[in-house]
Design a protein around this motif. Sequence first.
Motif, PDB file in Angstrom:
ATOM      1  N   LEU A 130     -73.393 -23.674  13.620  1.00 55.90           N
ATOM      2  CA  LEU A 130     -74.841 -23.601  13.429  1.00 55.90           C
ATOM      3  C   LEU A 130     -75.248 -22.369  12.623  1.00 55.90           C
ATOM      4  O   LEU A 130     -76.095 -22.462  11.726  1.00 55.90           O
ATOM      5  N   HIS A 131     -74.639 -21.234  12.898  1.00 53.62           N
ATOM      6  CA  HIS A 131     -74.975 -20.020  12.148  1.00 53.62           C
ATOM      7  C   HIS A 131     -74.676 -20.215  10.666  1.00 53.62           C
ATOM      8  O   HIS A 131     -75.498 -19.914   9.801  1.00 53.62           O
ATOM      9  N   LYS A 132     -73.493 -20.751  10.380  1.00 57.31           N
ATOM     10  CA  LYS A 132     -73.099 -20.984   8.995  1.00 57.31           C
ATOM     11  C   LYS A 132     -74.024 -22.014   8.335  1.00 57.31           C
ATOM     12  O   LYS A 132     -74.466 -21.837   7.200  1.00 57.31           O
ATOM     13  N   ALA A 133     -74.349 -23.076   9.060  1.00 55.69           N
ATOM     14  CA  ALA A 133     -75.219 -24.130   8.513  1.00 55.69           C
ATOM     15  C   ALA A 133     -76.616 -23.592   8.213  1.00 55.69           C
ATOM     16  O   ALA A 133     -77.212 -23.927   7.181  1.00 55.69           O
ATOM     17  N   VAL A 134     -77.146 -22.746   9.089  1.00 54.52           N
ATOM     18  CA  VAL A 134     -78.473 -22.163   8.858  1.00 54.52           C
ATOM     19  C   VAL A 134     -78.450 -21.298   7.608  1.00 54.52           C
ATOM     20  O   VAL A 134     -79.338 -21.395   6.755  1.00 54.52           O
ATOM     21  N   MET A 135     -77.434 -20.474   7.459  1.00 51.66           N
ATOM     22  CA  MET A 135     -77.333 -19.615   6.279  1.00 51.66           C
ATOM     23  C   MET A 135     -77.214 -20.455   4.999  1.00 51.66           C
ATOM     24  O   MET A 135     -77.843 -20.149   3.980  1.00 51.66           O
ATOM     25  N   GLN A 136     -76.423 -21.520   5.058  1.00 52.75           N
ATOM     26  CA  GLN A 136     -76.272 -22.390   3.888  1.00 52.75           C
ATOM     27  C   GLN A 136     -77.579 -23.092   3.551  1.00 52.75           C
ATOM     28  O   GLN A 136     -77.943 -23.212   2.377  1.00 52.75           O
ATOM     29  N   GLY A 142     -83.621 -21.804  -1.458  1.00 54.41           N
ATOM     30  CA  GLY A 142     -84.082 -20.733  -2.338  1.00 54.41           C
ATOM     31  C   GLY A 142     -83.900 -19.339  -1.784  1.00 54.41           C
ATOM     32  O   GLY A 142     -84.372 -18.383  -2.379  1.00 54.41           O
ATOM     33  N   GLY A 143     -83.224 -19.209  -0.652  1.00 51.98           N
ATOM     34  CA  GLY A 143     -83.001 -17.891  -0.065  1.00 51.98           C
ATOM     35  C   GLY A 143     -81.825 -17.188  -0.710  1.00 51.98           C
ATOM     36  O   GLY A 143     -80.847 -17.814  -1.107  1.00 51.98           O
ATOM     37  N   LYS A 144     -81.939 -15.873  -0.810  1.00 53.44           N
ATOM     38  CA  LYS A 144     -80.840 -15.047  -1.316  1.00 53.44           C
ATOM     39  C   LYS A 144     -80.010 -14.633  -0.102  1.00 53.44           C
ATOM     40  O   LYS A 144     -80.451 -13.834   0.716  1.00 53.44           O
ATOM     41  N   VAL A 145     -78.817 -15.229   0.001  1.00 48.45           N
ATOM     42  CA  VAL A 145     -77.930 -15.000   1.133  1.00 48.45           C
ATOM     43  C   VAL A 145     -76.580 -14.527   0.591  1.00 48.45           C
ATOM     44  O   VAL A 145     -76.024 -15.177  -0.294  1.00 48.45           O
ATOM     45  N   PRO A 146     -76.038 -13.414   1.093  1.00 47.34           N
ATOM     46  CA  PRO A 146     -74.744 -12.933   0.598  1.00 47.34           C
ATOM     47  C   PRO A 146     -73.631 -13.946   0.855  1.00 47.34           C
ATOM     48  O   PRO A 146     -73.645 -14.657   1.861  1.00 47.34           O
ATOM     49  N   ALA A 147     -72.660 -13.980  -0.046  1.00 46.46           N
ATOM     50  CA  ALA A 147     -71.556 -14.943   0.035  1.00 46.46           C
ATOM     51  C   ALA A 147     -70.797 -14.854   1.350  1.00 46.46           C
ATOM     52  O   ALA A 147     -70.372 -15.872   1.882  1.00 46.46           O
ATOM     53  N   GLU A 148     -70.650 -13.637   1.896  1.00 44.96           N
ATOM     54  CA  GLU A 148     -69.875 -13.496   3.139  1.00 44.96           C
ATOM     55  C   GLU A 148     -70.551 -14.183   4.333  1.00 44.96           C
ATOM     56  O   GLU A 148     -69.913 -14.504   5.308  1.00 44.96           O
ATOM     57  N   LEU A 149     -71.846 -14.446   4.242  1.00 44.44           N
ATOM     58  CA  LEU A 149     -72.537 -15.157   5.315  1.00 44.44           C
ATOM     59  C   LEU A 149     -72.522 -16.663   5.100  1.00 44.44           C
ATOM     60  O   LEU A 149     -72.940 -17.418   5.975  1.00 44.44           O
ATOM     61  N   LEU A 150     -72.044 -17.109   3.950  1.00 41.88           N
ATOM     62  CA  LEU A 150     -72.010 -18.525   3.643  1.00 41.88           C
ATOM     63  C   LEU A 150     -70.644 -19.137   3.908  1.00 41.88           C
ATOM     64  O   LEU A 150     -70.522 -20.355   3.988  1.00 41.88           O
ATOM     65  N   ASP A 151     -69.600 -18.316   4.003  1.00 34.50           N
ATOM     66  CA  ASP A 151     -68.226 -18.838   4.159  1.00 34.50           C
ATOM     67  C   ASP A 151     -67.898 -19.124   5.594  1.00 34.50           C
ATOM     68  O   ASP A 151     -68.270 -18.562   6.505  1.00 34.50           O
TER      69      ASP A 151
END
Length: 151
Positions: A130-136, A142-151
């Motif tokens: 869920l955390h990963k899905a929310v960040m993705q 349109g949100g700016k999310v760092p790559a380390e929070l998307l993996d």
Amino acid sequence: MGFFSKILDKLGFDAGASKVEEMLRTPVPPKAPAGGATSTLGAGAAASAPTATATPATAAPRAASQVDVTAQLEQKAAANPQKLNWRTSIVDLLKLLDIDSSLQARKELATELGCPPDLMADSAKMNMWLHKAVMQKLAANGGKVPAELLD
């Protein structure tokens, strides 16, 4: 309003963000076949066919302005008396946004985002997914999310 829309609103996404979220869930209609389909139409109909296929629905939806998700969450964390680990914990992320973080609320959000049923049976696995899905989804809206929070 869906559960994910509450997250968008709390992070300061544009008012149209809920519409962007809905557009992302709606499948894009298939394009009309090129070439052969217009050969059976009359000359007048063939001339108007290209304008019929060029619809805004084929364009990728985007939020009107990009939201720096990390900056928003860091600012909220600095103002919060609790030490919340929003970078890895969905519970802490929801608490930081002042959104219900109960198991039932997280299951509702997981269902909305399409969590696989086998993960829903294990709350720890569901929380990580869920955390990963929310960040993705934040990034997709349109949100700016760092790559380390998307993996």
